[in-house]
Design a protein around this motif. Structure first.
Motif, mmCIF file in Angstrom:
data_model
loop_
_atom_site.group_PDB
_atom_site.id
_atom_site.type_symbol
_atom_site.label_atom_id
_atom_site.label_comp_id
_atom_site.label_asym_id
_atom_site.label_seq_id
_atom_site.Cartn_x
_atom_site.Cartn_y
_atom_site.Cartn_z
ATOM 1 N N TYR A 435 33.140 -0.159 -16.569
ATOM 2 C CA TYR A 435 32.227 -0.908 -15.389
ATOM 3 C C TYR A 435 32.452 -0.384 -14.065
ATOM 4 N N PHE A 436 31.503 -0.325 -13.123
ATOM 5 C CA PHE A 436 31.276 0.102 -11.710
ATOM 6 C C PHE A 436 31.091 -1.143 -11.017
ATOM 7 N N ARG A 437 32.161 -1.243 -10.214
ATOM 8 C CA ARG A 437 32.380 -2.493 -9.261
ATOM 9 C C ARG A 437 32.319 -3.909 -10.239
ATOM 10 N N ASN A 438 33.054 -3.751 -11.382
ATOM 11 C CA ASN A 438 33.095 -4.747 -12.357
ATOM 12 C C ASN A 438 31.708 -5.393 -13.016
ATOM 13 N N GLN A 439 30.698 -4.548 -12.918
ATOM 14 C CA GLN A 439 29.503 -4.998 -13.377
ATOM 15 C C GLN A 439 28.634 -3.866 -14.325
ATOM 16 N N LEU A 440 27.626 -4.131 -15.073
ATOM 17 C CA LEU A 440 26.858 -3.369 -15.941
ATOM 18 C C LEU A 440 25.465 -3.724 -15.606
ATOM 19 N N VAL A 441 24.514 -2.708 -15.808
ATOM 20 C CA VAL A 441 23.282 -2.556 -15.651
ATOM 21 C C VAL A 441 22.308 -3.217 -16.654
ATOM 22 N N LEU A 442 21.374 -4.175 -16.347
ATOM 23 C CA LEU A 442 20.523 -4.834 -17.074
ATOM 24 C C LEU A 442 19.576 -3.684 -17.550
ATOM 25 N N ASP A 443 19.029 -3.748 -18.730
ATOM 26 C CA ASP A 443 17.952 -2.710 -19.593
ATOM 27 C C ASP A 443 16.570 -3.061 -18.836
ATOM 28 N N LEU A 444 16.353 -2.413 -17.918
ATOM 29 C CA LEU A 444 14.711 -3.014 -17.512
ATOM 30 C C LEU A 444 13.985 -1.853 -18.060
ATOM 31 N N SER A 445 14.027 -1.373 -19.295
ATOM 32 C CA SER A 445 13.017 -0.775 -20.143
ATOM 33 C C SER A 445 12.798 -1.771 -20.876
ATOM 34 N N ASN A 446 13.344 -3.001 -21.112
ATOM 35 C CA ASN A 446 13.034 -4.081 -22.147
ATOM 36 C C ASN A 446 12.154 -5.334 -21.240
ATOM 37 N N PRO A 447 10.680 -5.178 -21.741
ATOM 38 C CA PRO A 447 9.853 -6.122 -20.862
ATOM 39 C C PRO A 447 10.586 -7.699 -20.775
ATOM 40 N N GLN A 448 11.311 -7.889 -21.576
ATOM 41 C CA GLN A 448 12.006 -9.454 -21.380
ATOM 42 C C GLN A 448 12.924 -9.374 -20.092
ATOM 43 N N VAL A 449 13.658 -8.384 -20.067
ATOM 44 C CA VAL A 449 14.429 -8.382 -18.989
ATOM 45 C C VAL A 449 13.376 -7.961 -17.497
ATOM 46 N N GLN A 450 12.439 -7.377 -17.630
ATOM 47 C CA GLN A 450 11.604 -7.359 -16.337
ATOM 48 C C GLN A 450 11.165 -8.783 -16.067
ATOM 49 N N ASP A 451 10.629 -9.300 -17.330
ATOM 50 C CA ASP A 451 10.372 -10.884 -16.947
ATOM 51 C C ASP A 451 11.597 -11.718 -16.290
ATOM 52 N N TYR A 452 12.574 -11.454 -16.701
ATOM 53 C CA TYR A 452 13.857 -12.280 -16.201
ATOM 54 C C TYR A 452 13.940 -12.092 -14.724
ATOM 55 N N VAL A 453 13.744 -10.563 -14.372
ATOM 56 C CA VAL A 453 14.206 -10.218 -12.875
ATOM 57 C C VAL A 453 13.060 -10.655 -11.972
ATOM 58 N N PHE A 454 11.840 -10.407 -12.447
ATOM 59 C CA PHE A 454 10.727 -11.107 -11.697
ATOM 60 C C PHE A 454 11.052 -12.688 -11.362
ATOM 61 N N GLY A 455 11.358 -13.240 -12.540
ATOM 62 C CA GLY A 455 11.543 -14.472 -12.609
ATOM 63 C C GLY A 455 12.664 -15.127 -11.534
#
Length: 733
Positions: A435-455
């Motif tokens: 972890y970096f600052r107790n967190q992980l990165v979401l996979d923005l290569s995944n279109p579902q994750v892109q939809d989630y972040v936009f949402g």
């Protein structure tokens, strides 16, 4: 007199017995510079000149005849885009493994196309092709004539019947001629961003790069300065400023060849990024942006500033909001009542907007510190029982706007999002999470994750249409890089770092299509992500979490070489031991904001803050849109001084700070020569940002010519009692 024209492109043919022996000369021009390419006997295209604009066009083709720098071993040095594995033995710009496993590429000049976009901008496209594999490479050079800026990128097309692999795929490959080269690049870490280091380049390769995945500027930005023949100076000498428009991993090679010339290769970092390119598809590299000055780094900076405001930064010539942030007033410890009380403080101070920072969201794992809640972007019901909509309306009732902090690319393991979608998280399936600052990165290569972040963003605006500002943070780097999405599709993990950034841009593009005018701050734990591709989508950026005002003078000074004041967020905070006046004066050098507890201010400090904001509102357009001149370098002197001058040279503002309170330094030892004024105009100088009943020591009735101010200068009388001095300079008619 230099003619006022756009980019000039021509073909010049040198007489010869046969056409096959005729070199082709291609020339790109801006207002001050000429960039010349020429083919050799095998039709390889080479860079033969980049320097001051030449008057006699008929002499361009003769440049190469004056350089005795070619033999059988070194003729490749100045390739416009150096391929790997055929006749090249130097650092390549392009490295391809073809479908049959062959790792060699040759590039032969085919054609040139010129498109005039407007009276200032022309796009030149040069086509190169491999004679065996027919791989196509297009070099794009977009010249901004008046700004003396060139934006360069490359497109690589796979014309084979099967996939090829791009092992290296640079954006640009410059070739520069001089006796010596001095590189200024910038080291850093959290709170220590943009620390310059100037070094003479010697034989071999110097590399600046990042492999951090996200927050990629944390240790080194993709931004540099080259000085020719001598160390860099503000107003003299040949200087090239360069920066890569890419928010991911980058690599910039500086290779001094055996003739002591310099090859610069800039682009995406090929580390762990061997990119498979399918048949009949095109890979577009990010833009490399550069400007060449013959009048020092100050002139180069002004070139980039004008270009950025006009062509790149979102709403670069528009308005900005002065804000009050709650972070240092409350950190995570707040509730609805405490926040609404701060609205009144913001109104009392005179700001335009209140920004609610981290800690407002998540319920199952409430965001009461940085260990939980990231990813669960719904209001915390205990802290904000009436939701963000209530806060938006209450802020509006108070007479200010309301903005919100987000970190939508990240997730805490202690979150509902992580529990529901562990496959959306960037992590190695067979290794422990790191972890970096107790967190992980979401996979923005995944279109579902892109939809989630936009949402996440879309839902905020849909539910709260009065929302007026977003601070977009990104605090973690990428550990254990691996995409479950790419793995499930049977795709190479070599695509991950590139596809992540493409996914990020896709989300930002969708946001801007639907919400084109909402101001957004590009924040990444400070200056962890600052580049001219991301700034297409953001109105401003956060240079550093370090807001100690003495440190900020140096940080802002270094950013000012590449980015204009309108995009640089500077906040008044309680960091450091300096008085409120000093902290405010430093923050006024860009886009002003506050992160203080207003109710803790003394009566005199409150009145001063109110007056400072009034002064800022009168002067901000000069700061944001004016020409910047750095006057006294804090790295070499006990004071720092810079100024902004409006387009008509009728108004200016000058900032002066004591940065080293050394023994017996009682006043600015000598006058400071101003810059950018009209020598034939007369100016009146007045000091502003003074406390009530505190008179200036300067003679406000004195009227001086621009010639006097730029030749003899003016002494702002900075001393240990007057540690910051702001002066307005107004034409007297």
């Amino acid at each position: 007199m230099i003619r006022n024209s756009i980019l000039w492109v021509c073909l010049v043919f040198i007489s010869s017995a046969t056409w096959a022996q005729q070199p082709t000369t291609l020339t790109v021009e801006t207002q001050s510079n000429t960039l010349v390419f020429q083919t050799d006997a095998q039709n390889h295209l080479r860079t033969i000149y980049f320097g001051k604009r030449l008057k006699n066009k008929e002499e361009l083709a003769l440049i190469e005849t004056q350089n005795n720098q070619r033999d059988v071993n070194t003729g490749i040095y100045n390739s416009i885009y150096t391929p790997s594995g055929s006749w090249n033995m130097l650092e390549p710009a392009l490295n391809i493994v073809h479908a049959d496993g062959n790792a060699s590429t040759d590039l032969i000049y085919q054609s040139i196309n010129t498109l005039k976009e407007n009276e200032d901008v022309t796009l030149t496209t040069i086509l190169l092709k491999d004679p065996v594999y027919q791989t196509e490479v297009k070099i794009f050079l977009k010249a901004y004539f008046q700004e003396d800026v060139i934006e360069q990128w490359t497109e690589i097309k796979n014309t084979e019947k099967a996939p090829i692999t791009l092992q290296k795929y640079a954006s640009a490959n410059l070739y520069l001629n001089a006796q010596k080269f001095y590189l200024t690049h910038y080291l850093g870490a959290w709170g220590r961003e943009m620390r310059p280091e100037e070094t003479a380049l010697t034989g071999g390769i110097k590399v600046i790069d990042s492999k951090l995945g996200t927050r990629t500027n944390l240790y080194e930005p993709p931004t540099f300065m080259l000085s020719f023949n001598k160390p860099s100076e503000e107003d003299q000498g040949d200087i090239l400023l360069g920066t890569l428009g890419w928010s991911g991993n980058f690599k910039i090679d500086f290779e001094v060849d055996s003739y002591h010339n310099l090859r610069v290769i800039a682009g995406i970092n090929p580390h762990a990024s061997a990119y498979p390119l399918a048949s009949n598809t095109v890979f577009k590299t990010p833009s490399f942006i550069y400007t060449l000055s013959h009048q020092g780094k100050g002139f180069a900076s002004r070139n980039l500033h004008r270009w950025a405001r006009k062509y790149r930064i979102l709403d670069g010539t528009g308005e900005r909001l002065t804000l009050l942030n709650n972070w240092e007033a409350t950190y995570f410890d707040f509730d609805q009542q405490k926040i609404t009380n701060l609205f009144k403080d913001g109104k009392k101070l005179g700001v335009d907007l209140f920004l609610l920072d981290d800690g407002w969201f998540a319920n199952k794992y409430p965001r009461n510190d940085d260990t939980a809640g990231l990813g669960d972007w719904e209001e915390n019901r205990k802290k904000l029982p009436d939701g963000l909509g209530y806060l938006v309306k209450e802020a509006q009732k108070t007479g200010i706007k309301f903005g919100i902090w987000l970190e939508p690319e990240m997730v805490n393991p202690r979150s509902e999002l992580y529990e529901k979608h562990p496959d959306w998280v960037v992590k190695q399936p067979q290794r422990p999470e790191h972890y970096f600052r107790n967190q992980l990165v979401l996979d923005l290569s995944n279109p579902q994750v892109q939809d989630y972040v936009f949402g996440v963003v879309d839902k905020l605006f849909t539910k709260n249409p009065g929302l007026a500002f977003i601070k977009w943070d990104c605090n973690a780097v990428t550990f254990n890089a691996h995409s479950a999405y790419l793995q499930a599709r049977g795709e190479s993990q070599g695509k991950f770092y590139v596809e992540y950034i493409k996914g990020l841009y896709s989300v930002l593009e969708r946001i801007r299509v639907k919400y084109p005018k909402i101001p957004m701050m590009l924040c990444s734990g400070g200056g962890g992500r600052v580049d001219y591709e991301a700034l297409k989508y953001f109105t401003e950026f956060w240079p550093s979490d370090n807001t100690e005002p003495l440190e900020r003078i140096f940080i802002q000074w270094n950013y000012s070489h590449y980015f204009p004041a309108v995009a640089t967020c500077n906040h008044v905070t309680d960091w450091g031991k300096q008085p409120l006046k000093f902290r405010t004066d430093v923050a006024m050098m860009g886009k002003l904001g506050f992160d203080i507890v207003v109710e803790h201010l003394s009566k005199d400090d409150l009145v001063f803050g109110q007056l400072a904001i009034e002064n800022y509102n009168k002067l901000k357009n000069i700061i944001w849109q004016g020409e910047q001149y750095r006057l006294v370098d804090p790295y070499k002197n006990d004071i720092a001084s810079l100024m902004y001058v409006d387009e008509n040279q009728s108004k200016a503002i000058m900032f002066n700070y004591l940065v080293s309170n050394r023994f017996e330094l009682t006043a600015t030892p000598r006058a400071i020569q101003l810059k950018g004024l009209n020598p034939n105009k007369r100016y009146k100088i007045e000091e502003i940002n003074l406390y009530a009943n505190t008179p200036s020591t300067l003679n406000s009735s004195l009227i001086l010519s621009g010639d006097f101010l730029m030749t003899v200068g003016y002494n702002p009388e900075v001393n240990d009692k007057r540690t910051s001095v702001i002066l307005t300079i107004n034409e007297v008619k």
